[in-house]
Design an enzyme around this catalytic site. Structure first.
Site: not given
Ligand code: PLP
Length: 370
Positions: A35, A256
């Site tokens: 994702k 800055y």
């Molecule tokens: C993002 C996500 C994962 C992966 O989680 P990590 O902590 O990156 O391993 C797994 N299951 C769901 C439903 C997620 O949204």
């Protein structure tokens, strides 16, 4: 010449990390969670390194289309399911499997016209109170889904809120077990932290695992464990060049707000990376950085396009030297993204995902991890 900053993706690190998770989870199938454009790495950039996974899990339909366009014919899972009825048409067309977490998604399915029934992943809210049916309502949701001609196989899913910390997974796991005891279907519960920390407790529910962050070489429970402890390799390096050097006398300030004031003569390198590249502005003086593979620290406030590093102990470094903001330097030295994230009061996830679109991303040709 383009501005000297570059992110590099390391397919062999991705491959290594995938193999690590596979070996821990034994017989489980592995979703590579990609994702958010593969946690900022770029779907197209990680595909080669992760194509040994059993499927790709993501949220956006457009990302699912991109994975299909890369030639992937295997499983793709929509982790939040569909958002509106017409999304189901794309699911039918691209053969996407999808999570079902609420009544409205069952309503949409019931009205959907499809030749082939869909494989769905029914999600339980076992305590995190984000997505899913409560344990009390899970069975009726399953029964309703199971009666739909639009539905093929039903898998059972939940997600842990504390797999990375002291609260652990026991309570959520017990609720999930209790409410699914006599339901058929493959089980799918573990993110990276649950896979790495709770493999024994989740083994019986691990027909599939869903690691994300660990695939990219960041530790889900830093600083308790670092990526080296888990034997994970950084999948992204962010490098930029030193484009100016300043000799700052005692009492002189840097950047800055004059947040850094030299207490001794200080040789300062100015690096072509700033918060508009995704480097957190909040990182204070002292945030670790590598210059030509040697560890030093940042000085003063991060600007939009530049940040300053301390070269006082590094007489050989200067104009044209390479600063590694995170990941691997060319001499093989590693600066874990988790350390930089910690300095920013956040997690590796946010830094990866925040890599700015203006940073060019290349894919390393290395056959061996550094
Ligand atoms: C993002 C996500 C994962 C992966 O989680 P990590 O902590 O990156 O391993 C797994 N299951 C769901 C439903 C997620 O949204």
């Amino acid at each position: 010449m383009p501005r000297p900053i570059q992110a590099t993706i390391h397919p062999c690190a991705l491959r290594h990390n995938l193999a690590r998770l596979r070996s821990i989870a034994r017989d489980a199938h592995v979703w590579a969670v990609v994702k958010a454009n593969a946690y900022g790495h770029g779907l197209e950039n990680v595909f080669e390194g992760l194509r040994g996974a059993d499927g790709f899990a993501l949220l956006d339909l457009s990302e699912a289309s991109r994975i299909r366009a890369l030639g992937w014919r295997g499983p793709i899972l929509l982790l939040e399911g569909v958002f509106e009825p017409r999304d189901l048409e794309l699911c039918s067309r691209l053969h996407l499997w999808h999570v079902v977490h609420c009544d409205e998604q069952i309503d949409m399915l019931a009205l959907h016209k499809t030749h082939e029934p869909h494989r769905v992943f029914l999600k339980m809210n076992s305590g995190m109170n984000r997505l899913g049916f409560t344990p009390q309502r899970f069975r009726s949701a399953w029964t309703r889904l199971n009666a739909l001609p639009q539905v093929d196989e039903i898998s059972l899913v939940t997600h842990f809120g504390n797999a990375d910390g002291p609260l652990g997974i026991a309570e959520q796991m017990a609720r999930f077990d209790e409410a699914t005891r006599d339901l058929p279907g493959e089980r799918n519960v573990s993110n990276s932290a649950a896979t790495l920390r709770h493999a024994l407790d989740t083994a019986a529910k691990s027909d599939w695992i869903r690691p994300g962050i660990a695939l990219y070489g960041s530790s889900p429970d830093f600083p308790e464990h670092g990526c080296v402890d888990w034997d994970l390799q950084a999948a992204m390096s962010l490098n930029a060049k030193i484009i100016a050097v300043q000799d700052v006398p005692i009492g002189g300030s840097v950047g800055y707000g004059a947040l850094f004031v030299a207490e001794q003569p200080t040789r300062v390198g100015v690096v072509s990376c700033g918060y508009a590249d995704g480097y957190p502005r909040i990182c204070p003086t002292g945030t670790p950085v590598l210059v030509d593979g040697v560890r030093t620290r940042t000085l003063g406030r991060v600007s939009m396009d530049m940040l300053a590093v301390d070269l006082s102990e590094m007489p050989e470094a200067g104009m044209g030297s390479t600063a590694t903001l995170w990941g691997k330097a060319s001499n093989g030295a590693l600066l874990s993204i988790d350390e930089v994230a910690q300095a920013a009061g956040t997690v590796g996830y946010e830094l990866m995902c925040g890599l700015s679109v203006r940073v060019p991303v290349g894919v390393s040709q290395d056959l061996q991890p550094a």
